[in-house]
Write an enzyme that holds these catalytic residues in place. Sequence first.
Site, PDB file in Angstrom:
ATOM      1  N   HIS A 202       0.803  -1.222   0.000  1.00 10.81           N
ATOM      2  CA  HIS A 202       0.000   0.000   0.000  1.00 10.81           C
ATOM      3  C   HIS A 202       0.835   1.271   0.000  1.00 10.81           C
ATOM      4  O   HIS A 202       0.409   2.292  -0.525  1.00 10.81           O
ATOM      5  CB  HIS A 202      -1.034  -0.046   1.115  1.00 10.81           C
ATOM      6  CG  HIS A 202      -2.106  -0.984   0.740  1.00 10.81           C
ATOM      7  ND1 HIS A 202      -3.153  -0.601  -0.065  1.00 10.81           N
ATOM      8  CD2 HIS A 202      -2.214  -2.301   0.919  1.00 10.81           C
ATOM      9  CE1 HIS A 202      -3.883  -1.658  -0.325  1.00 10.81           C
ATOM     10  NE2 HIS A 202      -3.342  -2.707   0.264  1.00 10.81           N
ATOM     11  N   GLU A 443      -9.789 -10.540 -10.092  1.00  6.90           N
ATOM     12  CA  GLU A 443      -8.531 -10.582  -9.336  1.00  6.90           C
ATOM     13  C   GLU A 443      -8.291 -11.939  -8.682  1.00  6.90           C
ATOM     14  O   GLU A 443      -7.407 -12.070  -7.844  1.00  6.90           O
ATOM     15  CB  GLU A 443      -8.459  -9.445  -8.313  1.00  6.90           C
ATOM     16  CG  GLU A 443      -9.632  -9.325  -7.396  1.00  6.90           C
ATOM     17  CD  GLU A 443      -9.597  -8.057  -6.526  1.00  6.90           C
ATOM     18  OE1 GLU A 443      -8.577  -7.358  -6.488  1.00  6.90           O
ATOM     19  OE2 GLU A 443     -10.617  -7.795  -5.871  1.00  6.90           O
ATOM     20  N   ASP A 467      -3.794  -8.363  -6.968  1.00  6.50           N
ATOM     21  CA  ASP A 467      -4.269  -9.616  -6.376  1.00  6.50           C
ATOM     22  C   ASP A 467      -4.230 -10.758  -7.375  1.00  6.50           C
ATOM     23  O   ASP A 467      -3.927 -11.892  -7.004  1.00  6.50           O
ATOM     24  CB  ASP A 467      -5.693  -9.430  -5.820  1.00  6.50           C
ATOM     25  CG  ASP A 467      -5.657  -8.781  -4.446  1.00  6.50           C
ATOM     26  OD1 ASP A 467      -4.838  -9.213  -3.621  1.00  6.50           O
ATOM     27  OD2 ASP A 467      -6.415  -7.825  -4.213  1.00  6.50           O
ATOM     28  N   CYS A 515      -7.091  -2.215 -13.623  1.00 10.53           N
ATOM     29  CA  CYS A 515      -6.925  -1.147 -12.626  1.00 10.53           C
ATOM     30  C   CYS A 515      -5.848  -1.464 -11.604  1.00 10.53           C
ATOM     31  O   CYS A 515      -5.572  -0.662 -10.719  1.00 10.53           O
ATOM     32  CB  CYS A 515      -8.243  -0.823 -11.937  1.00 10.53           C
ATOM     33  SG  CYS A 515      -8.872  -2.171 -10.925  1.00 10.53           S
TER      34      CYS A 515
HETATM   35  C1  PEP Z   1      -5.730  -5.113  -7.322  1.00 13.40           C
HETATM   36  O1  PEP Z   1      -5.806  -6.124  -6.617  1.00 13.40           O
HETATM   37  O2  PEP Z   1      -5.008  -5.041  -8.338  1.00 13.40           O
HETATM   38  C2  PEP Z   1      -6.505  -3.912  -6.964  1.00 13.40           C
HETATM   39  C3  PEP Z   1      -6.616  -2.897  -7.791  1.00 13.40           C
HETATM   40  O3  PEP Z   1      -7.087  -3.884  -5.743  1.00 13.40           O
HETATM   41  P1  PEP Z   1      -6.290  -3.560  -4.367  1.00 13.40           P
HETATM   42  O4  PEP Z   1      -4.870  -3.202  -4.718  1.00 13.40           O
HETATM   43  O5  PEP Z   1      -7.012  -2.454  -3.715  1.00 13.40           O
HETATM   44  O6  PEP Z   1      -6.398  -4.864  -3.653  1.00 13.40           O
HETATM   45 MG    MG Z   2      -7.320  -6.233  -5.090  1.00 17.70          MG
END
Ligand code: PEP
Ligand code: MG
Length: 554
Positions: A202, A443, A467, A515
């Site tokens: 993150h 994902e 993910d 995304c």
């Molecule tokens: C992902 O898993 O690529 C995603 C966009 O969701 P997050 O990073 O919030 O898990």
């Molecule tokens: Mg994700």
Amino acid sequence: MNFGVKDTVLIKGVGVGDGIAKGTLKFLKNEKISVTHTHEWDAGNENKRFSEALVFAGHELEILYSYALSTVGESEAEIFEIHKMMLEDDDWLDDIKKEILSGRYAEDAVISTCEKYKRVFAEMDDEYFSARSRDIGDIADRLLRALSGENNSAHGTNGKGDGEDPNKYIIVANDLSPEETVRMDRSKILGFVTFEGTVNSHTAILARSMGIPALVSTGKIDHSANGATAIIDAQNNTLVINPDKDSISRYLRRIDLIINEKNEMQKFIGKETVTASGKSIMLYGNIGGIEDVDAVLDNGGEGIGLLRSEFLYLERDSYPSEEVQFKAYKSIAEKMGGRSVIIRTLDIGADKNVGYFDLPAEENPALGFRGIRICLSRSELFRTQLRAICRASAYGNIAVMLPMVVSANEVRESREFLKIIQDELSSEGVPFDRSMKLGIMLETPAAAIMSAELAAIVDFFSVGTNDLCQYTLAADRQNPLVADICSENLEPVFRLIGMAAQNIHRYDDKWIGICGELAADTSLTQRFLDKGVDEFSVSAPYLLKIKKKISECN
Ligand code: PEP
Ligand code: MG
């Protein structure tokens, strides 16, 4: 290694993005504050030190409150006011003073008293008060920092007129949780350095969304570097502490290049996003909240491809009400003025944890209770969010997206629930958009494998590569030891995306986007297009780079 002397030291890590920044290193509080006593105990002196630290901490909280009030608003600022009130509590202050009088140093008195109060609060039945236990920890850290004089030493150690802002810092931490990142004062951050973490953690996502460099997985850096000047260079995977003349000139040359590149990109603003072979692509932005919307619009974003709605929950100490959520979604939809806004429903769990959810401890949280699984089993939580999203849909072009889907049943159940809520709103006479689209995050390998069935019942797929990589390659996205497995083995991930793209394209009006963080990697843009991707959603600082790259692809 000790950084007390001004030797130039080079630290290696894994760079996120290609930015560079120079500034003061500021070690964050999740680095445990070590307390050592180098002076003789004396009751009068300890009392004086404590009183001064108290005044300093109180003043700091007042500044933080006013700053938060003017930048992010009353509800975010409130926490600093609460901390200030707690800091002034008579019983608590008396207990600390008693501890000092009984022969303890001010630091030890703060630690033991805070531990006692933390336990008392944590055991309270009332959710609001039990959540205050964490605040006591924050207050203790603030006082300990004030006692160590750290707050002062971190200020004003640079600003020599060579480009960097003296009031901004390169944050150094063990790692940052999503909860910590959302609570940060972003305006003061030049870059991040974390001892642990990966390009998908993150901290990395936040750095990309802010357009600043990060260096993760550096291994431990000694706390004596706190306050030193350093250059963080994500492109070269380095942090130079106490940079010498050569490093500084290299930094200045890179800054020039970056500025030129940014100017060059400006010509893509307002242009259609289209490949060299003429295929139109949707180019959207990833956001965590309203504060990111301007940057998306300024960089030519044509919509919001991912609103990580869990940020609304992470930045609070209790559940955001329907009204709070409605206002947040409505303001984003209105600001986007009819452009698409895809709201991902709550994706809490795994690494995105928040105390008041009271989630069970799990052996393998990434494979456990998260995302849509939580929403479908805690229907009140889901109801509140879906009602807020539906109500906001009357004010713009909103779509809803479900995270962590593995089966068609989860989508059917969510659709049915959504319909019940829409019927309720109808009977209450509340306006909403009945034709609101519903999509899913792709994902999990299961979702890709089941994409033929899923394509029939959703309006779009958006691939969460962060993910999808971790679940396809069985490699924890947070673990630097297995980070290479993801970067070196993307073929299975691409095959899953290709499979899903074929299935969704059986329907003329349905689409697939990306995304996850890989969407911003220009070395992969052509590969995504070859698989049939119709939309890219990236953090605002990457929008123009991707637009330019798409224009060069087939
Ligand atoms: C992902 O898993 O690529 C995603 C966009 O969701 P997050 O990073 O919030 O898990
Ligand atoms: Mg994700």
